[in-house]
Design an enzyme around this catalytic site. Sequence first.
Site, PDB file in Angstrom:
ATOM      1  N   ASP A  53       0.872  -1.171   0.000  1.00  0.00           N
ATOM      2  CA  ASP A  53       0.000   0.000   0.000  1.00  0.00           C
ATOM      3  C   ASP A  53       0.912   1.226   0.000  1.00  0.00           C
ATOM      4  OD1 ASP A  53      -2.147   1.681  -0.035  1.00  0.00           O
ATOM      5  OD2 ASP A  53      -3.251   0.640   1.530  1.00  0.00           O
TER       6      ASP A  53
HETATM    7  C1  NOJ Z   1      -3.993   3.886   0.055  1.00  0.00           C
HETATM    8  C2  NOJ Z   1      -5.186   2.980   0.129  1.00  0.00           C
HETATM    9  O1  NOJ Z   1      -5.161   2.252   1.342  1.00  0.00           O
HETATM   10  C3  NOJ Z   1      -5.266   2.000  -1.023  1.00  0.00           C
HETATM   11  O2  NOJ Z   1      -6.469   1.288  -0.926  1.00  0.00           O
HETATM   12  C4  NOJ Z   1      -5.149   2.730  -2.320  1.00  0.00           C
HETATM   13  O3  NOJ Z   1      -5.300   1.830  -3.391  1.00  0.00           O
HETATM   14  C5  NOJ Z   1      -3.815   3.421  -2.353  1.00  0.00           C
HETATM   15  N1  NOJ Z   1      -3.749   4.402  -1.276  1.00  0.00           N
HETATM   16  C6  NOJ Z   1      -3.557   4.105  -3.683  1.00  0.00           C
HETATM   17  O4  NOJ Z   1      -4.380   5.193  -3.829  1.00  0.00           O
END
Ligand code: NOJ
Length: 747
Positions: A286
Amino acid sequence: MYRKVLLIIGACLLFSFIHNTISAQKKSLAQKVDSVLRLMTLEEKIGQLNQYNDDQSATGPVTLDNDKIGQIKRGQVGSLLNCVGVARTRNWQKVAMQSRLKIPLLFGQDVIHGYKTTFPIPLGEAASWDLEAIQQSARVAATEASASGLHWTFAPMVDIARDPRWGRVMEGAGEDPYLGSLIATARVKGFQGNHLGDLNSVMACVKHFAAYGAAIGGRDYNSVDMSDRLLWEVYLPPFKAALDAGAATFMNSFNDLNGVPATGNSYLQRTILKGKWGFKGFVVSDWGSIGEMINHGNVKDGYEAAQSAITAGCDMDMESRNYKNNLAKLVVDKKINIALINDAVKRILLKKFELGLFDDPFSYSNEAREKAVLNNPEHAKIARSVAAKSIVLLKNDNNVLPLSKNINTIAFIGPLVKSLKQNKGFWDVEVPGVDSDYIVSQWQGLKNKVGANTNLLYAKGCEIEGTNKSGFAEAIAVAKQADVVILSIGERRDMTGEAKSRSNISIPGVQEDLLKALLATGKPVVVLINSGRPLVFNYTADHATAILYTWWLGSEAGNAIADVLFGDVNPSAKLPMSFPVSVGQIPIYYSHFNTGRPALNDANRIYNSSYNDLSIFPKYEFGYGKSYTSFEYSKLQLSMKKIKQTDTIEVSVTITNSGKYDGDEVVQLYLRDRVGSIVRPIKELKDFKKIFLKAGESKTIQFRIDKQKLSFYNQQLKWVAEPGDFDLMIGSSSRDIRVKDSFELVN
Ligand code: NOJ
């Protein structure tokens, strides 16, 4: 006879031909991957594991980096996120084509509930319990996103969520692993279509692996502490289902699980995902989560963070730069084996091959296609239908709904009546060059619906937040002139979503006071509740004449709401999460254990598992949702009452539409295993069917119960069905059980 034999031989030959061709193709892709890998320097390999945010927008804390172009030219970047539109993606791809090996970039984006056409937020869509509709909405999103240069969506989020304080409940399918698994499958199939190489497919990214939804206290990014049994039984099944549906990629998660950050968690990524489950795709971290392991206190610095993540099976680094800065040194220092890097690179290259990007890196960059697909009027029609299917009718006193189309005067009141963007919900993509803000407001939807003889009045009444009641007088005056009042209240769209955890999930501001004032006029008041999560709204629940829970419905919100208000669509949605009476009940879910001192009702609270000051029951339970018609359940029949492990029970039940309107019913089948070596929940959803019945019509439907439905993880984490008695319950919600029986599993 000869013809039959010939046919069988023919079929076998065809099967073996197809099978051999597929394995030959796979083999040749693997060979191609190897041949590219052999050409790559260590730096280029690490580049493939590196993903950057484009500067178009940001969905996490941005790291300033003025040399993205240079790094892409040097083959140091494998993927970009937040980069949308054919023009922009084409430009970046051109830069990648200047690198030594010309390895194409992957473009990823959070296409969570639609792209240009916005669909209901995933939790709302889950309320439809309509797997075809859910798959279709993901298909439309994929068609639009892929036409706009994207190869990859960071969806579906399949995290089970039992705590509505957690802002990301909006992004999943709710509290139940069975429903969640089917929805995960539908979404993956929708995004990926028939085949990754088709230009209208995008890779799915199943997230967040794992247990992110169980953040302690509902606080986003918080720790998770849970037993292995709970993990396997409740939190992992939707991931496994998504994998079985062919999901190309996974994203790990921000949280630690039992003290080990998911990003550096070998048990999750190596042992389970890539080991036991045999996942062949790749795992992306993430945003920044590799570096955040330092904050977790699990590693000392970026060097250790990179070592931990790559060792644990995290293939791509989203935005933390720790792979880029440390992997080469880790190899030189012999802290990691180059084989780990090779494996990660191969997984990523394989997907680039499967997408056809090595054949044509610009295959997703067709402006004419982008224009045509993003303006396809069919997409709005689908969005309208999915949105209407997602609206939950919570209450309908005196059958005030559906409204007559000949009604004289409607007062449409509330802070959300005329807003546009609010209807989009939390995630939306700014698509360059197109009107991505195209939204049918609730006001417009009603105007589109009513005839010339209906007088539509408006007053805002109040804001979503704050204490200002100065608009009440006008709202009351307007209400007094009307035959019916429709009041649209709720949250702001950005009050539920990532990093939007809340300790108070009541309807904000003075909106419920406004309802009280409007009810004092004596007029019937139909309340629309707009929200991304289950809210607490006891006053509304107890006093409003009717309630529609509308979530955030997307581009066609207004039309869909009007369709339901006037009965062109009979509501059929059912809650995918329990709605609490108070935050004090959270976490709350229907499939809890009985405990040694079960609380059976709210009257007796002595020495049992209850609250002294609060009901233990939710305001609205999982699976609840009304219709304009009524359904009767009868003639439950089981083909066997005593079964062996290899048997299957055929269950049949007759459903009758006993009301005045045609409608859909979600018939829900729950089981309870009376005695287990691990105690079993009081009820578990094991099957459901959504059926359409004309007024007065009856249908007999069938369910099948086999060993799979009776099994659970025992103490040794073995998936077993234990002999004994089972209760079978079929009903219209998890509490509204209409018919029941029992059977026995014998050895
Ligand atoms: C953080 C989020 O937790 C995740 O779900 C997302 O895909 C990413 N950022 C990218 O935006």
